[in-house]
Write a protein that holds these residues in place. Structure first.
Motif, PDB file in Angstrom:
ATOM      1  N   LYS A 193       0.832  -1.196   0.000  1.00 31.81           N
ATOM      2  CA  LYS A 193       0.000   0.000   0.000  1.00 31.81           C
ATOM      3  C   LYS A 193       0.871   1.252   0.000  1.00 31.81           C
ATOM      4  O   LYS A 193       1.963   1.268   0.561  1.00 31.81           O
ATOM      5  CB  LYS A 193      -0.906   0.024   1.233  1.00 31.81           C
ATOM      6  CG  LYS A 193      -1.997  -1.027   1.246  1.00 31.81           C
ATOM      7  CD  LYS A 193      -2.859  -0.883   2.486  1.00 31.81           C
ATOM      8  CE  LYS A 193      -3.955  -1.940   2.528  1.00 31.81           C
ATOM      9  NZ  LYS A 193      -4.784  -1.808   3.755  1.00 31.81           N
ATOM     10  N   TRP A 194       0.370   2.295  -0.638  1.00 29.52           N
ATOM     11  CA  TRP A 194       1.020   3.602  -0.605  1.00 29.52           C
ATOM     12  C   TRP A 194       0.343   4.424   0.482  1.00 29.52           C
ATOM     13  O   TRP A 194      -0.873   4.645   0.444  1.00 29.52           O
ATOM     14  CB  TRP A 194       0.896   4.298  -1.956  1.00 29.52           C
ATOM     15  CG  TRP A 194       1.650   3.608  -3.056  1.00 29.52           C
ATOM     16  CD1 TRP A 194       1.185   2.638  -3.891  1.00 29.52           C
ATOM     17  CD2 TRP A 194       3.012   3.833  -3.423  1.00 29.52           C
ATOM     18  NE1 TRP A 194       2.169   2.234  -4.758  1.00 29.52           N
ATOM     19  CE2 TRP A 194       3.304   2.955  -4.496  1.00 29.52           C
ATOM     20  CE3 TRP A 194       4.015   4.680  -2.949  1.00 29.52           C
ATOM     21  CZ2 TRP A 194       4.555   2.912  -5.105  1.00 29.52           C
ATOM     22  CZ3 TRP A 194       5.262   4.641  -3.554  1.00 29.52           C
ATOM     23  CH2 TRP A 194       5.523   3.765  -4.618  1.00 29.52           C
ATOM     24  N   LEU A 195       1.124   4.868   1.473  1.00 34.48           N
ATOM     25  CA  LEU A 195       0.567   5.579   2.618  1.00 34.48           C
ATOM     26  C   LEU A 195       1.317   6.884   2.860  1.00 34.48           C
ATOM     27  O   LEU A 195       2.507   6.990   2.596  1.00 34.48           O
ATOM     28  CB  LEU A 195       0.632   4.710   3.876  1.00 34.48           C
ATOM     29  CG  LEU A 195      -0.131   3.383   3.847  1.00 34.48           C
ATOM     30  CD1 LEU A 195       0.066   2.637   5.164  1.00 34.48           C
ATOM     31  CD2 LEU A 195      -1.610   3.601   3.573  1.00 34.48           C
ATOM     32  N   GLY A 196       0.613   7.856   3.417  1.00 35.75           N
ATOM     33  CA  GLY A 196       1.190   9.160   3.728  1.00 35.75           C
ATOM     34  C   GLY A 196       0.287  10.267   3.223  1.00 35.75           C
ATOM     35  O   GLY A 196      -0.581  10.057   2.368  1.00 35.75           O
ATOM     36  N   SER A 197       0.498  11.468   3.735  1.00 38.90           N
ATOM     37  CA  SER A 197      -0.385  12.581   3.394  1.00 38.90           C
ATOM     38  C   SER A 197      -0.254  13.011   1.941  1.00 38.90           C
ATOM     39  O   SER A 197      -1.125  13.695   1.413  1.00 38.90           O
ATOM     40  CB  SER A 197      -0.099  13.775   4.308  1.00 38.90           C
ATOM     41  OG  SER A 197       1.226  14.242   4.117  1.00 38.90           O
ATOM     42  N   GLY A 198       0.845  12.598   1.268  1.00 41.50           N
ATOM     43  CA  GLY A 198       1.026  12.964  -0.128  1.00 41.50           C
ATOM     44  C   GLY A 198       0.403  11.996  -1.108  1.00 41.50           C
ATOM     45  O   GLY A 198       0.481  12.203  -2.327  1.00 41.50           O
ATOM     46  N   CYS A 199      -0.214  10.935  -0.610  1.00 45.07           N
ATOM     47  CA  CYS A 199      -0.804   9.923  -1.493  1.00 45.07           C
ATOM     48  C   CYS A 199      -2.211  10.330  -1.925  1.00 45.07           C
ATOM     49  O   CYS A 199      -2.986  10.869  -1.124  1.00 45.07           O
ATOM     50  CB  CYS A 199      -0.883   8.574  -0.791  1.00 45.07           C
ATOM     51  SG  CYS A 199       0.703   7.861  -0.311  1.00 45.07           S
ATOM     52  N   VAL A 212       4.747   6.875   0.615  1.00 47.88           N
ATOM     53  CA  VAL A 212       5.752   5.817   0.629  1.00 47.88           C
ATOM     54  C   VAL A 212       5.049   4.463   0.608  1.00 47.88           C
ATOM     55  O   VAL A 212       4.038   4.258   1.291  1.00 47.88           O
ATOM     56  CB  VAL A 212       6.646   5.931   1.879  1.00 47.88           C
ATOM     57  CG1 VAL A 212       7.723   4.851   1.875  1.00 47.88           C
ATOM     58  CG2 VAL A 212       7.282   7.319   1.952  1.00 47.88           C
ATOM     59  N   ARG A 213       5.607   3.525  -0.161  1.00 47.11           N
ATOM     60  CA  ARG A 213       5.037   2.185  -0.246  1.00 47.11           C
ATOM     61  C   ARG A 213       5.460   1.355   0.961  1.00 47.11           C
ATOM     62  O   ARG A 213       6.633   1.339   1.338  1.00 47.11           O
ATOM     63  CB  ARG A 213       5.487   1.498  -1.537  1.00 47.11           C
ATOM     64  CG  ARG A 213       4.617   0.310  -1.928  1.00 47.11           C
ATOM     65  CD  ARG A 213       5.073  -0.303  -3.228  1.00 47.11           C
ATOM     66  NE  ARG A 213       4.075  -1.236  -3.743  1.00 47.11           N
ATOM     67  CZ  ARG A 213       4.308  -2.138  -4.683  1.00 47.11           C
ATOM     68  NH1 ARG A 213       5.522  -2.224  -5.231  1.00 47.11           N
ATOM     69  NH2 ARG A 213       3.349  -2.945  -5.095  1.00 47.11           N
ATOM     70  N   GLY A 254       7.456  -7.835  -5.318  1.00 47.82           N
ATOM     71  CA  GLY A 254       8.791  -7.382  -5.673  1.00 47.82           C
ATOM     72  C   GLY A 254       9.471  -6.561  -4.601  1.00 47.82           C
ATOM     73  O   GLY A 254      10.476  -5.889  -4.868  1.00 47.82           O
ATOM     74  N   LEU A 255       8.957  -6.603  -3.371  1.00 50.55           N
ATOM     75  CA  LEU A 255       9.531  -5.835  -2.267  1.00 50.55           C
ATOM     76  C   LEU A 255      10.643  -6.630  -1.590  1.00 50.55           C
ATOM     77  O   LEU A 255      10.573  -7.853  -1.483  1.00 50.55           O
ATOM     78  CB  LEU A 255       8.442  -5.502  -1.241  1.00 50.55           C
ATOM     79  CG  LEU A 255       7.260  -4.681  -1.757  1.00 50.55           C
ATOM     80  CD1 LEU A 255       6.168  -4.613  -0.697  1.00 50.55           C
ATOM     81  CD2 LEU A 255       7.716  -3.285  -2.153  1.00 50.55           C
TER      82      LEU A 255
END
Length: 339
Positions: A193-199, A212-213, A254-255
């Motif tokens: 998941k992509w998390l953060g206030s910029g997502c 950030v993922r 792929g992480l």
């Protein structure tokens, strides 16, 4: 569910000095740990005290290990290698206390292998309030520097090493008997998941300082103090696999995965000018980009003034999430990573 916080406390842990390691420099920026977590913090070391003396200068090196005693943290240093032993939180009262008021050991040792080199100079020391910078130089261009903050949590410790030949230094972290490494299940539940206030989307991001993922996260917990949360934080350092340790986890995204990691030891090859630090408290479960690769004239580029997601940790930590066995000789004699 993730939470968002307004300001990163981890500036200290991603900070790399902009001067040679041999110099005594000012401690990292105040954003390293919230001031409320450092109230009354001050180190006493080699006869000097930060709050009283605000000392900056050179002191004679003792012949044996010496104590660094703070209000919130304590540890000893080997003067010949600058290895750290018996790092612990004291349990002093603070709004950010993670110990429940108990003396809580964390690391039994953080031990560098200088491969025959030794530190020989006087000890450079700076003490100011909760901040300490201590350094020493030695043979063939060897230098070591330790920066620490006497706080209840935050980005509060880093060790830096440099060598004249530019090769890496192997550093072995060994946890105390009551602490352990584990794969944080809160991160595993949100992998990818992509998390953060910029997502704008958990599925697509877009990637950025504030989006950030989520990737796997190895944290440090304590059976003695279950609210304690930490993680190793490396800059220009490579963890050496220990093949007999695990479990070896997998994902289809792929992480980078948690693999070959023991429950009480981690082995690192640190670039000349690189560092190994630790972050504690909320910083340890923040979904953030890794520190910028830098060994010279570095800036704290990973500091952000916006909001980042924090995923927390389970209490208690499930047995299935703990890495095992606790120790292994695997990796200790592996070839040194190239510069």
């Amino acid at each position: 569910m993730s939470t968002l916080r307004s300001k990163s406390l981890a500036a200290f842990a991603v900070f790399a000095a902009a001067v040679p390691l041999a110099a005594v420099v000012a401690a990292a920026p105040a954003e390293a740990a919230s001031s409320k977590f450092c109230t009354g913090g001050s180190y006493a070391v080699l006869g000097k005290v930060g709050q009283k003396d605000r000392f900056r200068g050179t002191v004679a090196a003792p012949a044996t290990r010496f104590l660094v005693q703070g209000k919130y943290t304590q540890f000893t240093i080997d003067p010949v290698t600058f290895a750290i032993y018996d790092y612990a939180f004291t349990g002093a009262a603070n709004t950010g206390d993670m110990t429940g008021g108990k003396l809580t050991p964390v690391y039994a040792g953080k031990v560098p292998d200088h491969r025959g080199l030794a530190l020989t100079s006087g000890i450079g020391l700076e003490l100011r309030d909760e901040d300490m910078t201590i350094s020493r130089t030695g043979t063939s261009g060897l230098s070591m520097k330790i920066q620490a903050k006497d706080c209840a949590q935050g980005g509060i410790f880093q060790m830096e090493v440099a060598r004249g030949d530019g090769t890496r230094t192997r550093i072995v972290h060994t946890l105390a008997d009551t602490t352990f490494y584990y794969d944080n299940p809160n991160f595993r539940a949100d992998l990818g998941k992509w998390l953060g206030s910029g997502c704008t989307s958990e599925q697509t991001g877009p990637s950025g300082d504030l989006c950030v993922r989520v990737s796997p996260r190895v944290n440090i917990g304590s059976d003695l103090s279950p609210k304690l949360i930490l993680r190793d934080s490396a800059q220009v350092a490579t963890r050496i696999p220990q093949a007999s340790c695990g479990p070896d986890l997998t994902n289809a995204l792929g992480l980078t995965e948690t693999r070959d990691h023991c429950g009480a030891t981690s082995v690192w090859d640190v670039a000349s000018g690189g560092r190994l630090g630790m972050v504690t408290g909320e910083d340890a479960t923040e979904v953030a980009n890794p520190p910028t690769a830098c060994t010279e004239d570095c800036q704290a580029q990973n500091q952000v003034g916006g909001k980042l997601a924090t995923l927390g940790f389970p209490n208690p930590v499930p047995a299935a999430s703990r890495l095992s066995p606790r120790t292994s000789p695997d990796g200790l004699t592996a070839p040194l990573t190239a510069p």
